[in-house]
Scaffold this active site. Structure first.
Site, PDB file in Angstrom:
ATOM      1  N   GLU A 120       0.848  -1.026  -0.318  1.00 14.14           N
ATOM      2  CA  GLU A 120      -0.131  -0.200   0.167  1.00 14.14           C
ATOM      3  C   GLU A 120       0.813   1.135  -0.013  1.00 14.14           C
ATOM      4  O   GLU A 120       1.889   1.151  -0.171  1.00 14.14           O
ATOM      5  CB  GLU A 120      -0.973   0.258   1.373  1.00 14.14           C
ATOM      6  CG  GLU A 120      -2.272  -1.388   1.388  1.00 14.14           C
ATOM      7  CD  GLU A 120      -3.092  -0.966   1.650  1.00 14.14           C
ATOM      8  OE1 GLU A 120      -3.706  -0.032   2.052  1.00 14.14           O
ATOM      9  OE2 GLU A 120      -3.625  -1.725   3.052  1.00 14.14           O
ATOM     10  N   HIS A 248      -9.515   9.493   2.940  1.00 12.72           N
ATOM     11  CA  HIS A 248      -9.241   8.344   1.515  1.00 12.72           C
ATOM     12  C   HIS A 248      -8.831   9.162   0.015  1.00 12.72           C
ATOM     13  O   HIS A 248     -10.425   9.208  -0.394  1.00 12.72           O
ATOM     14  CB  HIS A 248      -9.857   7.053   2.159  1.00 12.72           C
ATOM     15  CG  HIS A 248      -8.965   5.758   1.407  1.00 12.72           C
ATOM     16  ND1 HIS A 248      -8.912   5.556   0.196  1.00 12.72           N
ATOM     17  CD2 HIS A 248      -8.712   4.727   2.104  1.00 12.72           C
ATOM     18  CE1 HIS A 248      -8.577   4.657  -0.178  1.00 12.72           C
ATOM     19  NE2 HIS A 248      -7.900   4.057   1.365  1.00 12.72           N
ATOM     20  N   ARG A 294      -0.928   8.966   1.536  1.00 15.32           N
ATOM     21  CA  ARG A 294      -2.515   9.837   1.324  1.00 15.32           C
ATOM     22  C   ARG A 294      -2.607  10.555   0.850  1.00 15.32           C
ATOM     23  O   ARG A 294      -3.965  11.181  -0.003  1.00 15.32           O
ATOM     24  CB  ARG A 294      -3.261   8.876   2.147  1.00 15.32           C
ATOM     25  CG  ARG A 294      -4.320   7.218   2.428  1.00 15.32           C
ATOM     26  CD  ARG A 294      -4.720   7.032   3.129  1.00 15.32           C
ATOM     27  NE  ARG A 294      -4.306   5.244   3.061  1.00 15.32           N
ATOM     28  CZ  ARG A 294      -4.886   4.239   4.028  1.00 15.32           C
ATOM     29  NH1 ARG A 294      -5.644   5.139   4.757  1.00 15.32           N
ATOM     30  NH2 ARG A 294      -5.090   3.563   3.293  1.00 15.32           N
ATOM     31  N   LEU A 396      -5.285  -1.085  12.226  1.00 18.36           N
ATOM     32  CA  LEU A 396      -5.760  -2.282  13.639  1.00 18.36           C
ATOM     33  C   LEU A 396      -4.582  -3.163  13.905  1.00 18.36           C
ATOM     34  O   LEU A 396      -4.746  -3.532  15.175  1.00 18.36           O
ATOM     35  CB  LEU A 396      -6.278  -3.131  12.092  1.00 18.36           C
ATOM     36  CG  LEU A 396      -7.614  -3.604  11.066  1.00 18.36           C
ATOM     37  CD1 LEU A 396      -7.464  -4.788  10.156  1.00 18.36           C
ATOM     38  CD2 LEU A 396      -8.741  -3.047  11.698  1.00 18.36           C
TER      39      LEU A 396
HETATM   40  C1  SIN Z   1      -7.871   0.375   2.565  1.00 16.66           C
HETATM   41  O1  SIN Z   1      -7.796  -0.364   2.468  1.00 16.66           O
HETATM   42  O2  SIN Z   1      -7.083   1.536   1.398  1.00 16.66           O
HETATM   43  C2  SIN Z   1      -8.331   0.915   3.744  1.00 16.66           C
HETATM   44  C3  SIN Z   1      -6.479   0.519   4.605  1.00 16.66           C
HETATM   45  C4  SIN Z   1      -5.929   2.102   5.957  1.00 16.66           C
HETATM   46  O3  SIN Z   1      -7.095   2.934   5.500  1.00 16.66           O
HETATM   47  O4  SIN Z   1      -5.299   1.617   6.339  1.00 16.66           O
END
Ligand code: SIN
Length: 524
Positions: A120, A248, A294, A396
């Protein structure tokens, strides 16, 4: 005056996402009497449940130092180094021992003996464990199932936290002012009977999640209106960094989709952003292109939308993916198809949405807030891990680590001296002539809060916009306070009182911070 039903417990946990559930599991194993409350009827309804991407661990070519560097770079250097250290060194061990060994969470594998690690934005390597695109749902369901196996855990869904109970504030005894302030539980509304109960607790853990729903567009469930921040603020706990609200970059743009998240892991699998006329654009804005942090991607999208006078941009996975899209992203595939978009063949219209609050109730490495007896874990807290902007898929993990650590700390410091017989506190006051609430008034107040926050305290802020937001919100707060005193209690009325408070906390923090940084982006 009507006497409220009173319950007593060792530990009260407000919220049952991964942070609250980890705390509850650890406390239950140590034999404490635990009550968990959630305001929705479904215990599992939480931000955790909707988390798609995954949970950070350490990949095969990885180590805690590399993870720390990525967290701090994304957070623009104002992270709390101690907290980053805890997360990076303890996180993957807890993923192994609690999620994999104890709860048997079936993370995806790339071969029979190795886990599959996703990529990511902001991460220098692949290190995110996932269960395709429904990671949070599986984790949440496993936790709830495990908690149901403990007879010392009481799960109360359909109960809304109204206000933290504190001594001396709620005490009838005037000499209690000479004692250290302490949280001793919570006033809790039973959503069905509309009566307020009192839950006395030796320790209270706030795990109420975030506040994305004070914005017009959000990836959060509509219940994420920041109850915990509002209650902690009113109880006198320290709240910090509320200006750092992360947006996001990609939620589905569709009239009926209500902020459906298009996970960042799609960009991790090669998806590219395109303007309305089909041109890629991230190369103009960031060296890491689609995999930049982000806040950078969000602002680039915002800029493109403004320049082309469009309400969305496109995310094209179909032309770039080297994976089987239906297999890797079954939930996103099916959901988009329901809205008429086949992501294996066409681009997805996307728009940024409020996603995560990096600030919150200031806590230490064990989740302790500045108010005695009160802990905060997960998104409602500010451990300092995220600094000015959160690295993807760390939330998380932070919930798991701090939830577990908070319960461990309580277990090793449990002070029986604090096991009170119910102290003499003020009963809940019901107005003499309770007025039925008019939903039109509540809806309109929410529209005002959400559009004010989106337009004036959103992705790009200016001092003038923020001042206007504060003035409008303050006016609204007076009206809501009056309404609150006269209206018949229900979860929506309580939510509105929490929501306006949180909107003001964000706006005031943004006004108080003239430095444009991370997810607090100021244009003069
Ligand atoms: C996502 O799947 O883009 C969200 C994951 C996150 O907010 O850490």
């Amino acid at each position: 005056m009507e006497k409220a039903e009173a319950l007593k417990t060792d530990i009260l946990i407000i919220g049952c996402g991964i942070a609250g559930a980890s705390a509850a599991l650890e406390a239950a194993k140590s034999g404490f009497k635990v009550i968990i409350i959630t305001k929705s009827d479904e215990l599992k309804e939480s931000n955790t449940f909707y988390a798609q991407g995954g949970i950070v661990s350490l990949g095969p070519d990885d180590n805690p130092e590399l993870l720390k560097e990525d967290i701090i770079q994304t957070g623009d250097g104002i992270n709390n180094p101690e907290a980053v250290d805890i997360l990076s060194t303890e996180g993957n061990k807890m993923v192994d021992s609690i999620l994999i060994d104890e709860l048997d969470i079936p993370f995806m594998k790339s071969s029979p003996d190795s886990l599959d690690y996703a990529q990511e934005g902001g991460h220098s390597r692949r290190r995110i464990l996932h269960i395709r695109d429904t990671t949070g749902k599986t984790i949440e369901e496993k936790f709830v199932a495990a908690l149901k196996g403990y007879s010392n855990v009481t799960l109360l869904s359909g109960h809304t936290a109204v206000d933290l109970l504190t001594v001396p504030h709620h005490s009838k005894n005037p000499t209690s002012f000479y004692k250290e302030p302490r949280c001793i539980g919570c006033y809790v509304l039973d959503n069905k009977t509309k009566k307020v109960k009192i839950i006395f607790s030796t320790y209270t853990i706030l795990a109420t999640g975030g506040c994305g729903a004070v914005y017009l567009y959000t990836s959060n469930p509509r219940g994420a209106i920041g109850d915990g921040y509002a209650m902690a603020y009113r109880a006198g706990a320290r709240i910090v960094n509320m200006e750092y609200v992360q947006f996001h970059p990609t939620s589905l743009f569709h009239r009926d989709a209500d902020g459906f998240l298009i996970s960042e892991t799609l960009r991790g699998e090669g998806a590219r952003l395109k303007s309305k006329d089909g041109q890629t654009f991230m190369e103009k804005y960031a060296e890491k292109k689609e995999l930049a942090p982000r806040d950078e991607v969000t602002r680039a999208i915002y800029e493109e939308m403004t320049n082309s006078n469009s309400n969305y941009v496109y995310l094209d996975l179909a032309s770039f993916a080297k994976i089987d899209i239906k297999k890797r992203f079954p939930h996103i595939y099916k959901t988009c198809l329901r809205y008429g978009i086949d992501i294996t063949k066409e681009s997805i219209p996307v728009v940024p949405a409020a996603h995560y609050c990096c600030g919150g109730v200031l806590v230490d490495g064990w989740g302790r807030s500045s108010l005695g007896g009160l802990y905060a874990v997960g998104e409602v807290s500010c451990t300092g891990v995220h600094g000015a902007n959160r690295l993807a898929s760390t939330s998380l993990l932070e919930g798991l680590v701090w939830g577990t650590r908070a319960a461990q700390h309580i277990a090793s410091h449990f002070n029986p001296v604090l096991e009170h017989t119910a102290p003499d506190i003020h009963q809940w006051y019901y107005p003499e002539k309770e007025e039925e609430t008019d939903p039109a008034l509540i809806n309109q107040d929410w529209i005002s809060i959400r559009s004010t926050m989106w337009n004036y305290a959103g992705i790009i802020r200016t001092p003038k916009r923020l001042e206007r937001a504060r003035a409008d919100l303050n006016y609204l707060r007076h009206r809501i306070e009056k309404f609150y005193k006269e209206a018949r209690m229900d979860t929506n009325v309580v939510g509105l009182k929490h929501g306006i408070q949180v909107a003001l906390l964000i706006t005031s923090a943004a006004i108080g911070n003239p430095v444009s940084r991370g997810s607090h982006y100021l244009k003069n």
